[in-house]
Design a protein around this motif. Structure first.
Motif, PDB file in Angstrom:
ATOM      1  N   GLY A  37      68.421 -86.723  79.758  1.00  0.00           N
ATOM      2  CA  GLY A  37      69.819 -86.812  80.166  1.00  0.00           C
ATOM      3  C   GLY A  37      70.271 -88.252  80.268  1.00  0.00           C
ATOM      4  N   VAL A  38      71.298 -88.496  81.070  1.00  0.00           N
ATOM      5  CA  VAL A  38      71.834 -89.853  81.230  1.00  0.00           C
ATOM      6  C   VAL A  38      72.126 -90.142  82.693  1.00  0.00           C
ATOM      7  N   LEU A  39      72.071 -91.445  83.022  1.00  0.00           N
ATOM      8  CA  LEU A  39      72.403 -91.929  84.355  1.00  0.00           C
ATOM      9  C   LEU A  39      73.685 -92.761  84.266  1.00  0.00           C
ATOM     10  N   PRO A  40      74.779 -92.322  84.874  1.00  0.00           N
ATOM     11  CA  PRO A  40      75.978 -93.166  84.904  1.00  0.00           C
ATOM     12  C   PRO A  40      75.848 -94.219  85.992  1.00  0.00           C
ATOM     13  N   LEU A  41      75.873 -95.502  85.590  1.00  0.00           N
ATOM     14  CA  LEU A  41      75.674 -96.598  86.529  1.00  0.00           C
ATOM     15  C   LEU A  41      76.736 -97.666  86.335  1.00  0.00           C
ATOM     16  N   PRO A  42      77.020 -98.455  87.357  1.00  0.00           N
ATOM     17  CA  PRO A  42      77.990 -99.546  87.203  1.00  0.00           C
ATOM     18  C   PRO A  42      77.558-100.516  86.112  1.00  0.00           C
ATOM     19  N   THR A  43      78.523-101.058  85.368  1.00  0.00           N
ATOM     20  CA  THR A  43      78.186-101.938  84.245  1.00  0.00           C
ATOM     21  C   THR A  43      77.544-103.243  84.698  1.00  0.00           C
ATOM     22  N   GLU A  44      77.739-103.653  85.934  1.00  0.00           N
ATOM     23  CA  GLU A  44      77.111-104.891  86.404  1.00  0.00           C
ATOM     24  C   GLU A  44      75.596-104.775  86.392  1.00  0.00           C
ATOM     25  N   MET A  45      75.065-103.550  86.339  1.00  0.00           N
ATOM     26  CA  MET A  45      73.625-103.364  86.268  1.00  0.00           C
ATOM     27  C   MET A  45      73.040-103.886  84.961  1.00  0.00           C
ATOM     28  N   LEU A  99      73.326 -87.229  90.587  1.00  0.00           N
ATOM     29  CA  LEU A  99      73.075 -87.559  89.185  1.00  0.00           C
ATOM     30  C   LEU A  99      72.810 -86.271  88.394  1.00  0.00           C
ATOM     31  N   PRO A 100      73.809 -85.390  88.293  1.00  0.00           N
ATOM     32  CA  PRO A 100      73.575 -84.062  87.713  1.00  0.00           C
ATOM     33  C   PRO A 100      73.340 -84.057  86.207  1.00  0.00           C
ATOM     34  N   ARG A 101      73.632 -85.158  85.513  1.00  0.00           N
ATOM     35  CA  ARG A 101      73.455 -85.177  84.056  1.00  0.00           C
ATOM     36  C   ARG A 101      72.063 -85.619  83.640  1.00  0.00           C
ATOM     37  N   ALA A 102      71.224 -85.935  84.619  1.00  0.00           N
ATOM     38  CA  ALA A 102      69.838 -86.303  84.332  1.00  0.00           C
ATOM     39  C   ALA A 102      68.916 -85.218  84.894  1.00  0.00           C
ATOM     40  N   GLY A 103      67.616 -85.414  84.725  1.00  0.00           N
ATOM     41  CA  GLY A 103      66.654 -84.435  85.235  1.00  0.00           C
ATOM     42  C   GLY A 103      66.549 -83.185  84.383  1.00  0.00           C
ATOM     43  N   GLN A 104      66.697 -83.347  83.056  1.00  0.00           N
ATOM     44  CA  GLN A 104      66.704 -82.200  82.141  1.00  0.00           C
ATOM     45  C   GLN A 104      65.351 -81.941  81.479  1.00  0.00           C
ATOM     46  N   LEU A 105      64.320 -82.712  81.836  1.00  0.00           N
ATOM     47  CA  LEU A 105      63.094 -82.710  81.047  1.00  0.00           C
ATOM     48  C   LEU A 105      62.417 -81.352  80.946  1.00  0.00           C
ATOM     49  N   THR A 106      62.204 -80.669  82.062  1.00  0.00           N
ATOM     50  CA  THR A 106      61.420 -79.433  81.998  1.00  0.00           C
ATOM     51  C   THR A 106      62.084 -78.384  81.114  1.00  0.00           C
ATOM     52  N   LYS A 107      63.401 -78.243  81.229  1.00  0.00           N
ATOM     53  CA  LYS A 107      64.057 -77.226  80.397  1.00  0.00           C
ATOM     54  C   LYS A 107      64.057 -77.640  78.930  1.00  0.00           C
ATOM     55  N   ARG A 108      64.092 -78.951  78.671  1.00  0.00           N
ATOM     56  CA  ARG A 108      64.088 -79.386  77.276  1.00  0.00           C
ATOM     57  C   ARG A 108      62.690 -79.354  76.677  1.00  0.00           C
ATOM     58  N   LEU A 109      61.659 -79.529  77.486  1.00  0.00           N
ATOM     59  CA  LEU A 109      60.305 -79.274  77.007  1.00  0.00           C
ATOM     60  C   LEU A 109      60.141 -77.801  76.660  1.00  0.00           C
ATOM     61  N   ASP A 110      60.645 -76.937  77.529  1.00  0.00           N
ATOM     62  CA  ASP A 110      60.582 -75.500  77.255  1.00  0.00           C
ATOM     63  C   ASP A 110      61.315 -75.170  75.958  1.00  0.00           C
ATOM     64  N   ALA A 111      62.484 -75.781  75.779  1.00  0.00           N
ATOM     65  CA  ALA A 111      63.283 -75.516  74.576  1.00  0.00           C
ATOM     66  C   ALA A 111      62.563 -75.980  73.311  1.00  0.00           C
ATOM     67  N   ALA A 112      61.739 -77.018  73.442  1.00  0.00           N
ATOM     68  CA  ALA A 112      60.986 -77.540  72.299  1.00  0.00           C
ATOM     69  C   ALA A 112      59.677 -76.798  72.078  1.00  0.00           C
ATOM     70  N   GLY A 113      59.387 -75.801  72.915  1.00  0.00           N
ATOM     71  CA  GLY A 113      58.161 -75.036  72.768  1.00  0.00           C
ATOM     72  C   GLY A 113      56.931 -75.754  73.295  1.00  0.00           C
ATOM     73  N   ILE A 114      57.121 -76.683  74.222  1.00  0.00           N
ATOM     74  CA  ILE A 114      56.003 -77.436  74.781  1.00  0.00           C
ATOM     75  C   ILE A 114      55.710 -76.933  76.186  1.00  0.00           C
ATOM     76  N   ASP A 115      54.547 -76.375  76.370  1.00  0.00           N
ATOM     77  CA  ASP A 115      54.113 -75.858  77.661  1.00  0.00           C
ATOM     78  C   ASP A 115      53.567 -77.011  78.494  1.00  0.00           C
ATOM     79  N   LEU A 116      54.049 -77.163  79.711  1.00  0.00           N
ATOM     80  CA  LEU A 116      53.524 -78.213  80.579  1.00  0.00           C
ATOM     81  C   LEU A 116      52.012 -78.093  80.751  1.00  0.00           C
ATOM     82  N   GLY A 117      51.511 -76.890  80.719  1.00  0.00           N
ATOM     83  CA  GLY A 117      50.083 -76.680  80.877  1.00  0.00           C
ATOM     84  C   GLY A 117      49.251 -77.180  79.711  1.00  0.00           C
TER      85      GLY A 117
END
Length: 305
Positions: A37-45, A99-117
């Motif tokens: 996903g993405v993190l929206p942050l101030p541009t001064e960063m 930060l609701p637009r980030a933290g998508q990894l587990t569902k996107r691993l599942d979507a790619a057919g990659i089992d965490l195990g």
């Protein structure tokens, strides 16, 4: 993971209107870039040590808004021989930071057919929460192998026992959140840690090397096979860093050393013609680096369908 699987239609929800994975072959080694996903942050960063007018000028040249910048969050999955290696684990979930637009990894691993195990090894470039937070999501640890090996620099683990935030320039709430995530990660996964000093071969052709700078134990992962090379540079390289490698990122704990590391890695990438992938370059962040006078130039790959 196989490239055959990752080319299958996604199993993600209908609201996933953007691509979230991209496969690269590095000799005999398979690499899959996955967006957390993405993190929206101030541009001064992007450069808190420079004149705001200079920063605004760079953003304008790139057709970017002046007030907020979406930082991409990329992780990679590497398949070398019998090992499946996850490099970094994304943000996870922190309701306090909104930060609701980030933290998508587990569902996107599942979507790619990659089992965490199926993940045999996890490499952490460093222990900021957007790299370890995915491991702290409810139910994730139970899906991982009991013999999972987590490779992290010993200097990084030591740093987070008493972290120094005196040189960072972060939005309110971030230092406390980073400290809490690192502490919880160290507690929950201590028995899985495989700490190294300078360098460690994780699998054939996959080597993690400590660079320091961004954090004391910040590391990069180099993948090499059959004459092909790729570097996952973690947080050593940001979008503004090609034009202005001396601009200080707000999350750098040692900004001056981070700038030196950035220049060194960019020169290496240009000389070796290795592919570059980095956490916060726009997805899929796969490309080459060219030297352009005293600066560098980012050359994204043409997407291979």
């Amino acid at each position: 993971m196989s490239l055959d699987i990752t080319s299958q239609p996604a199993k993600s929800a209908p609201d996933e209107m953007v691509p979230s994975r991209y496969a690269v072959q590095v000799g005999d080694i398979e690499v899959l870039v996955i967006s957390d996903g993405v993190l929206p942050l101030p541009t001064e960063m992007l450069g808190h040590n420079v004149d705001p007018a200079d920063r605004a000028g760079w953003l304008n040249e790139k057709f970017l808004p002046p007030d907020a910048f979406d930082w991409a969050l990329n992780v990679v999955v590497v398949r070398s021989g019998e090992q499946t290696i996850l490099v970094d684990a994304g943000l996870g979930f922190d309701p306090e930071l909104n930060l609701p637009r980030a933290g998508q990894l587990t569902k996107r691993l599942d979507a790619a057919g990659i089992d965490l195990g199926s993940v045999t090894d996890l490499v952490l470039t460093h222990m900021h929460m957007d790299h370890v937070g995915g491991l702290l999501v409810d139910g994730v640890k139970e899906r991982l192998r009991p013999d999972l090996r987590i490779h992290v620099a010993a200097a990084e683990v030591k740093f987070w026992e008493s972290p120094d935030f005196s040189h960072v320039h972060m939005p309110p709430g971030f230092p406390d959140a980073l400290r809490a995530a690192a502490e919880r990660f160290s507690t929950d996964y201590h028995s899985h840690l495989r700490q190294f000093d300078k360098e460690q071969e994780v699998a054939p052709g996959v080597v993690v090397t400590r660079t320091g700078g961004h954090t004391p134990g910040h590391s990069v992962v180099r993948v090499a096979s059959g004459g092909d090379r790729l570097m996952f540079a973690g947080d050593a390289v940001f979008a503004v860093g090609f034009d202005h490698p001396d601009w200080h990122n707000g999350f750098e704990h040692d900004p001056e050393e981070a700038a030196r590391v950035r220049v060194r890695l960019l020169r290496e990438l240009a000389e070796t013609k290795s592919l570059l992938v980095a956490t916060h370059l726009p997805f899929p962040s796969v490309g080459h680096v060219a030297v352009d006078g005293d600066h560098f130039r980012w050359v994204p790959v043409f997407w291979d369908y």
